[in-house]
Design a protein around this motif. Structure first.
Motif, PDB file in Angstrom:
ATOM      1  N   SER A  23     -57.517  10.634 -21.697  1.00 37.27           N
ATOM      2  CA  SER A  23     -56.499   9.772 -22.283  1.00 37.27           C
ATOM      3  C   SER A  23     -55.097  10.081 -21.766  1.00 37.27           C
ATOM      4  O   SER A  23     -54.187   9.251 -21.900  1.00 37.27           O
ATOM      5  N   ALA A  24     -54.913  11.259 -21.175  1.00 40.48           N
ATOM      6  CA  ALA A  24     -53.595  11.645 -20.670  1.00 40.48           C
ATOM      7  C   ALA A  24     -53.307  11.101 -19.279  1.00 40.48           C
ATOM      8  O   ALA A  24     -52.199  11.297 -18.762  1.00 40.48           O
ATOM      9  N   PHE A  25     -54.275  10.415 -18.681  1.00 40.14           N
ATOM     10  CA  PHE A  25     -54.105   9.960 -17.295  1.00 40.14           C
ATOM     11  C   PHE A  25     -54.176   8.441 -17.150  1.00 40.14           C
ATOM     12  O   PHE A  25     -54.327   7.932 -16.042  1.00 40.14           O
ATOM     13  N   TRP A  26     -54.073   7.741 -18.273  1.00 44.06           N
ATOM     14  CA  TRP A  26     -54.131   6.283 -18.232  1.00 44.06           C
ATOM     15  C   TRP A  26     -52.978   5.699 -19.043  1.00 44.06           C
ATOM     16  O   TRP A  26     -52.556   6.292 -20.040  1.00 44.06           O
ATOM     17  N   ILE A  27     -52.480   4.558 -18.610  1.00 46.30           N
ATOM     18  CA  ILE A  27     -51.560   3.769 -19.416  1.00 46.30           C
ATOM     19  C   ILE A  27     -52.172   2.385 -19.561  1.00 46.30           C
ATOM     20  O   ILE A  27     -52.867   1.898 -18.671  1.00 46.30           O
ATOM     21  N   GLU A  28     -51.927   1.771 -20.708  1.00 43.44           N
ATOM     22  CA  GLU A  28     -52.645   0.535 -21.021  1.00 43.44           C
ATOM     23  C   GLU A  28     -52.200  -0.633 -20.152  1.00 43.44           C
ATOM     24  O   GLU A  28     -53.010  -1.493 -19.799  1.00 43.44           O
ATOM     25  N   ASP A  29     -50.925  -0.685 -19.797  1.00 47.69           N
ATOM     26  CA  ASP A  29     -50.404  -1.784 -18.998  1.00 47.69           C
ATOM     27  C   ASP A  29     -49.888  -1.246 -17.663  1.00 47.69           C
ATOM     28  O   ASP A  29     -48.870  -0.555 -17.626  1.00 47.69           O
ATOM     29  N   PRO A  30     -50.567  -1.537 -16.560  1.00 48.41           N
ATOM     30  CA  PRO A  30     -50.109  -1.050 -15.254  1.00 48.41           C
ATOM     31  C   PRO A  30     -48.688  -1.469 -14.901  1.00 48.41           C
ATOM     32  O   PRO A  30     -48.018  -0.806 -14.102  1.00 48.41           O
ATOM     33  N   ALA A  31     -48.205  -2.551 -15.518  1.00 52.96           N
ATOM     34  CA  ALA A  31     -46.844  -3.012 -15.235  1.00 52.96           C
ATOM     35  C   ALA A  31     -45.798  -2.022 -15.724  1.00 52.96           C
ATOM     36  O   ALA A  31     -44.636  -2.077 -15.304  1.00 52.96           O
ATOM     37  N   ASP A  32     -46.197  -1.096 -16.614  1.00 53.30           N
ATOM     38  CA  ASP A  32     -45.265  -0.102 -17.153  1.00 53.30           C
ATOM     39  C   ASP A  32     -45.166   1.144 -16.275  1.00 53.30           C
ATOM     40  O   ASP A  32     -44.487   2.105 -16.653  1.00 53.30           O
ATOM     41  N   LEU A  33     -45.840   1.139 -15.144  1.00 53.27           N
ATOM     42  CA  LEU A  33     -45.872   2.344 -14.306  1.00 53.27           C
ATOM     43  C   LEU A  33     -44.471   2.771 -13.874  1.00 53.27           C
ATOM     44  O   LEU A  33     -44.146   3.961 -13.902  1.00 53.27           O
ATOM     45  N   LEU A  34     -43.645   1.828 -13.481  1.00 54.92           N
ATOM     46  CA  LEU A  34     -42.291   2.178 -13.030  1.00 54.92           C
ATOM     47  C   LEU A  34     -41.490   2.818 -14.155  1.00 54.92           C
ATOM     48  O   LEU A  34     -40.768   3.800 -13.938  1.00 54.92           O
TER      49      LEU A  34
END
Length: 234
Positions: A72-83
């Motif tokens: 769970s520490a290596f994923w974010i739900e929305d890839p658009a939030d990567l920046l």
């Protein structure tokens, strides 16, 4: 022609010096970038499967506790939030790792991530048993790196000089506690716990490890640097 230098770093390689000064932060960010790219390219069904498989919800903690806590520490739900997360990593994780060293920084963020996850999910379990929330809450997607960021935000308080330290602390407390008081979600509870853990790690800041070789050496306080005397100078 002399090469261009970066203060405290390698000649002509400022980005490499910056990354090497906080390797854990940038390795973590690289993995998140890879998982975000996977989500962006995956079909919707696979996307949902990956998010649920790597969640730290009650179902996954009961059946796959290690995978749930680590994955769970290596994923974010929305890839658009990567920046956005990249900016937050550079603003919070990187300074703390350079200051405390990779081992102590990892202890703070990993401890906060695990503790906040377990406590917040225990609250969800009790709420399900008391019929305050539906049983489907045991299967919700619960992933992200925000607990670790909250912990770094907490311990970073002790890096800021007074009186700005108290303004920063007030802002951090308000940022994480106002949503908890207003919405009272288990995620907001996890953020508050992580911030508190970061603040409780003050003893780790008392004797930080030796300076990373890519960072500039601090100037002695109260003593100006002596310039080389030319012949005849007093």
């Amino acid at each position: 022609m002399p090469s261009e230098t970066f203060p405290g770093g390698e000649p002509s390689r400022p980005i490499r010096s910056w990354v090497r000064s906080s390797p854990g932060t940038h390795l973590w960010l690289a993995v998140i970038a890879a998982t975000s790219l996977t989500l962006a390219l995956a079909p919707a069904a696979l996307d949902a499967h990956l998010l649920h498989r790597n969640s730290s919800n009650l179902h996954q903690l009961a059946h796959h506790p290690v995978r749930a806590l680590l994955g769970s520490a290596f994923w974010i739900e929305d890839p658009a939030d990567l920046l956005l997360y990249a900016v937050l990593f550079e603003a919070l994780h990187a300074p703390v790792e350079r200051w405390l060293g990779t081992a102590r920084w990892l202890f703070v963020v990993a401890g906060a991530h695990i503790a906040a996850t377990l406590v917040s999910q225990q609250v969800v379990l009790l709420a399900i048993r008391d019929h305050d929330v539906p049983r489907s809450m045991a299967h919700v997607v619960d992933i992200g790196v925000s607990y670790g960021l909250a912990a770094s935000a907490g311990v970073l308080t002790y890096r800021i000089v007074r009186p700005w330290r108290w303004l920063y602390l007030a802002a951090a407390v308000a940022f994480f506690l106002v949503p908890l008081l207003a919405d009272r979600t288990y995620t907001d509870l996890g953020h508050a716990i992580s911030l508190a853990i970061g603040l409780a790690c003050y003893p780790l800041t008392r004797h930080p490890p030796a300076r990373h070789p890519s960072l500039p050496a601090p100037s002695p306080r109260g003593k100006p640097v002596d310039r080389e005397r030319r012949p005849g100078a007093h």
